[in-house]
Design an enzyme around this catalytic site. Structure first.
Site, PDB file in Angstrom:
ATOM      1  N   ARG A 170      -3.453  10.009 -10.840  1.00 47.49           N
ATOM      2  CA  ARG A 170      -2.641  10.692  -9.855  1.00 47.49           C
ATOM      3  C   ARG A 170      -1.175  10.759 -10.251  1.00 47.49           C
ATOM      4  NH1 ARG A 170      -4.336   7.275  -4.844  1.00 47.49           N
ATOM      5  NH2 ARG A 170      -3.887   5.622  -6.589  1.00 47.49           N
ATOM      6  N   HIS A 173       0.888  -1.158   0.092  1.00 43.36           N
ATOM      7  CA  HIS A 173       0.017  -0.055  -0.042  1.00 43.36           C
ATOM      8  C   HIS A 173       0.787   1.187  -0.054  1.00 43.36           C
ATOM      9  CE1 HIS A 173      -3.435   2.276   0.529  1.00 43.36           C
ATOM     10  NE2 HIS A 173      -3.822   1.888   1.632  1.00 43.36           N
TER      11      HIS A 173
HETATM   12  N1  HAX Z   1       5.001  -6.255 -10.395  1.00 34.01           N
HETATM   13  C1  HAX Z   1       5.025  -7.875 -10.494  1.00 34.01           C
HETATM   14  N2  HAX Z   1       3.873  -8.447 -10.304  1.00 34.01           N
HETATM   15  C2  HAX Z   1       2.422  -7.812 -10.208  1.00 34.01           C
HETATM   16  C3  HAX Z   1       2.690  -6.476 -10.101  1.00 34.01           C
HETATM   17  C4  HAX Z   1       3.842  -5.736 -10.216  1.00 34.01           C
HETATM   18  N3  HAX Z   1       3.694  -4.543 -10.144  1.00 34.01           N
HETATM   19  N4  HAX Z   1       1.328  -6.113  -9.884  1.00 34.01           N
HETATM   20  C5  HAX Z   1       0.684  -7.387  -9.706  1.00 34.01           C
HETATM   21  N5  HAX Z   1       1.577  -8.264  -9.883  1.00 34.01           N
HETATM   22  C6  HAX Z   1       1.228  -9.776  -9.752  1.00 34.01           C
HETATM   23  C7  HAX Z   1       0.609 -10.020  -8.397  1.00 34.01           C
HETATM   24  O1  HAX Z   1       1.877 -10.167  -7.547  1.00 34.01           O
HETATM   25  C8  HAX Z   1       0.144 -11.348  -8.565  1.00 34.01           C
HETATM   26  O2  HAX Z   1       0.715 -12.264  -8.699  1.00 34.01           O
HETATM   27  P1  HAX Z   1       0.614 -13.820  -7.963  1.00 34.01           P
HETATM   28  O3  HAX Z   1      -0.671 -14.295  -8.781  1.00 34.01           O
HETATM   29  O4  HAX Z   1       1.713 -14.496  -8.259  1.00 34.01           O
HETATM   30  O5  HAX Z   1       0.252 -13.604  -6.557  1.00 34.01           O
HETATM   31  C9  HAX Z   1      -0.666 -11.193  -9.849  1.00 34.01           C
HETATM   32  O6  HAX Z   1       0.281 -10.186 -10.802  1.00 34.01           O
HETATM   33  C10 HAX Z   1      -2.116 -10.757  -9.726  1.00 34.01           C
HETATM   34  O7  HAX Z   1      -2.106  -9.674  -9.171  1.00 34.01           O
HETATM   35  P2  HAX Z   1      -3.369  -8.317  -9.484  1.00 34.01           P
HETATM   36  O8  HAX Z   1      -4.650  -9.010  -9.210  1.00 34.01           O
HETATM   37  O9  HAX Z   1      -2.826  -7.598 -10.770  1.00 34.01           O
HETATM   38  O10 HAX Z   1      -2.787  -7.403  -8.314  1.00 34.01           O
HETATM   39  P3  HAX Z   1      -3.539  -7.207  -6.702  1.00 34.01           P
HETATM   40  O11 HAX Z   1      -5.089  -6.801  -6.873  1.00 34.01           O
HETATM   41  O12 HAX Z   1      -3.167  -8.674  -6.107  1.00 34.01           O
HETATM   42  O13 HAX Z   1      -2.259  -6.212  -6.069  1.00 34.01           O
HETATM   43  C11 HAX Z   1      -0.753  -4.606  -5.982  1.00 34.01           C
HETATM   44  C12 HAX Z   1      -2.324  -4.990  -6.410  1.00 34.01           C
HETATM   45  C13 HAX Z   1      -1.035  -2.840  -6.133  1.00 34.01           C
HETATM   46  C14 HAX Z   1      -0.517  -4.923  -4.456  1.00 34.01           C
HETATM   47  C15 HAX Z   1       0.022  -5.243  -6.928  1.00 34.01           C
HETATM   48  O14 HAX Z   1       0.036  -4.731  -8.418  1.00 34.01           O
HETATM   49  C16 HAX Z   1       1.596  -4.849  -6.622  1.00 34.01           C
HETATM   50  O15 HAX Z   1       2.019  -5.396  -5.971  1.00 34.01           O
HETATM   51  N6  HAX Z   1       2.053  -3.518  -7.180  1.00 34.01           N
HETATM   52  C17 HAX Z   1       3.381  -3.257  -6.778  1.00 34.01           C
HETATM   53  C18 HAX Z   1       3.366  -2.619  -5.423  1.00 34.01           C
HETATM   54  C19 HAX Z   1       2.752  -1.206  -5.455  1.00 34.01           C
HETATM   55  O16 HAX Z   1       2.954  -0.535  -6.594  1.00 34.01           O
HETATM   56  N7  HAX Z   1       1.823  -0.952  -4.491  1.00 34.01           N
HETATM   57  C20 HAX Z   1       1.174   0.515  -4.392  1.00 34.01           C
HETATM   58  C21 HAX Z   1      -0.310   0.472  -5.190  1.00 34.01           C
HETATM   59  C22 HAX Z   1      -1.101   1.670  -5.025  1.00 34.01           C
HETATM   60  C23 HAX Z   1      -1.368   1.849  -3.418  1.00 34.01           C
HETATM   61  O17 HAX Z   1      -2.403   1.449  -2.960  1.00 34.01           O
HETATM   62  N8  HAX Z   1      -0.696   2.621  -2.935  1.00 34.01           N
HETATM   63  O18 HAX Z   1      -1.069   3.012  -1.747  1.00 34.01           O
END
Ligand code: HAX
Length: 450
Positions: free
Chosen positions: A326, A270
């Site tokens: 954003r 997050h």
């Molecule tokens: N890099 C690599 N793999 C990624 C990815 C990324 N940036 N984003 C998603 N994936 C992967 C997930 O890890 C998941 O893998 P598994 O099936 O092996 O578990 C798969 O793709 C499906 O995930 P998703 O459904 O697309 O994404 P989620 O809803 O589970 O998670 C996240 C959303 C934001 C947590 C995720 O995209 C992520 O980890 N991003 C990188 C961290 C990040 O930027 N976080 C900030 C988000 C914005 C926010 O809330 N800020 O506060």
């Protein structure tokens, strides 16, 4: 009564019958179903929360009270000579749904000014933290310490009508929001500037005063306004907003609720992602000896990160399915004010390189950048190089939306949150029953392949 409070009161009176009618006459209307994937998978996409403060469309991004972010930035009044609007004006909009006039904003600015002085014990609590404590832990604890100031908690103990809960919650919210920049800038001074604190300037609005207390000249006042406004709200299902709402649903006051939501915001998936982005980029800068990588080198760095089992920080989103507006707003700021910045050049190259790679990898549902991909590099450019502090900056902004939501939760009498849990045994029985009833006696069609 202030203009803001009066307007809010009027809106609450108008809104209450709508919620009451829905509960009284249409309580059985089904709005969603829950699948096994949702129950195990973080309730993704489950429609089970209500808020009118903001709405997140997967394609378009966030709207505050029906306005897109570019509209919010265009319509809200701005301080003289500033590029970005008053943060206090955004709070007016979030609470009432109305774009305030210049004089209405001035009144809110004044309210914040009057309430910003911190009790002495807050400084003492911050001072008492051992060195190298994470700033988010100090921020959350400092807010928790102020719980003794809660007007709502005192009045509740004395016995007040449920219909009036919003009023004292509103007072607590203003008292806390006005103090957050003071708390945050003092934590910064204590951790990274040897305790050299810059006193607040009562003539300045929230964004400008924060920049002043951080000791950073213009245009950091606009960076602060931009940062607080874009982070304010992202509807109710994200971890910080949901935590704030959940904790407040037990009638915990604003101090308890905001402290709790910050603990959720502090997680790497997050709000901590903005610091992860910086850490990751610095690693590349080091590898490249400060040179700009070629596109092929950048692609290799991205693949190396993925192949080592890590996510690409700043990309992907649980709801959004396109570039986060954003991100775009911050990118526009960078193009105007810091287009030659080394990290901005890296970030812009990532914008080109990462989405096709994530698409090729085929896991992430959203290959596009989110808010965190840009925010850290702006703070870094203006001299805040201690990236563990970035989530504190996010937390100040997020508090605006969460307090607005909690005030409305109280106004509309939202009850204690209490979903029901079931066991794995029960899930297995349900799964078997569904399989037996299916024509091909098999697995569901939409499950993830191994
Ligand atoms: N890099 C690599 N793999 C990624 C990815 C990324 N940036 N984003 C998603 N994936 C992967 C997930 O890890 C998941 O893998 P598994 O099936 O092996 O578990 C798969 O793709 C499906 O995930 P998703 O459904 O697309 O994404 P989620 O809803 O589970 O998670 C996240 C959303 C934001 C947590 C995720 O995209 C992520 O980890 N991003 C990188 C961290 C990040 O930027 N976080 C900030 C988000 C914005 C926010 O809330 N800020 O506060």
């Amino acid at each position: 009564m202030s203009v803001l409070k009066e307007r809010l009161h009027q809106k609450i009176e108008e809104w209450r019958p709508r919620t009451q009618k829905l509960v009284k006459d249409y309580c059985d209307v089904v709005i969603d179903q829950v699948t096994i994937a949702q129950a195990i998978g973080g309730m993704r996409g489950l429609k089970s929360l209500v808020t009118d403060i903001s709405y997140l469309d997967p394609q378009e991004g966030i709207r505050y009270r029906g306005y897109t972010l570019p509209e919010v930035f265009e319509k809200l009044p701005k301080p003289e000579g500033a590029e970005m609007p008053y943060v206090e004006g955004l709070f007016f909009l979030l609470l009432t749904g109305d774009i305030p006039t210049a004089s209405e904003v001035e009144e809110v600015v004044d309210e914040f000014r009057k309430r910003r002085i911190l009790p002495r014990y807050v400084y003492e609590v911050i001072d008492a933290f051992p060195s190298f404590s994470p700033p988010m832990a100090i921020f959350s604890a400092a807010i928790l310490t102020m719980q003794r100031e809660s007007f709502f908690a005192k009045k509740y103990q004395g016995g007040i009508s449920k219909m009036d809960y919003w009023d004292t919650t509103f007072e607590d919210s203003l008292n806390l929001l006005a103090k957050l920049p003071e708390v945050a800038s003092y934590i910064y001074a204590k951790l990274y500037r040897g305790g050299q604190r810059i006193q607040s300037n009562p003539n300045l609005d929230m964004g400008a005063n924060f920049a002043h207390m951080m000791g950073i000249p213009k245009p950091y006042d606009d960076v602060s306004r931009l940062n607080f406004i874009i982070h304010a709200d992202h509807e109710s299902g994200n971890v910080s907003a949901h935590t704030g709402h959940l904790v407040a649903s037990s009638l915990s006051d604003i101090y308890l609720s905001i402290s709790a939501m910050l603990n959720g915001l502090a997680g790497p998936l997050h709000g901590l992602a903005n610091q992860e982005v910086l850490r990751w980029l610095q690693d590349l800068v080091e590898k490249m000896d400060g040179e700009i990588p070629t596109e092929d080198e950048m692609k290799q760095f991205v693949w190396d990160t993925l192949n080592s089992g890590q996510v690409i920080p700043g990309f992907g989103h649980a709801v959004l399915r396109k570039t986060d507006p954003r991100y775009t707003l911050q990118r526009e700021f960078c193009l105007t004010h810091m287009k030659d910045d080394l990290l901005f050049k890296y970030t812009d190259m990532l914008y080109k390189v990462v989405p096709p790679i994530l698409q090729e990898q085929g896991k992430a549902k959203n290959p596009w950048p989110n808010v965190d991909a840009q925010s850290g590099i702006i703070h870094w450019h203006y001299g805040i190089k201690e990236y563990e502090f970035y989530t504190v900056l996010f937390g100040i902004g997020r508090s605006l939306g969460i307090t607005a939501n909690i005030i409305w939760d109280r106004a509309l009498g939202y009850p204690l949150e209490r979903p029901k849990s079931i066991t794995t045994d029960m899930l297995e029985k349900m799964a078997m029953k569904a399989a037996q009833a299916a024509p091909d006696n098999g697995k569901s069609k939409n499950c993830k392949e191994d």
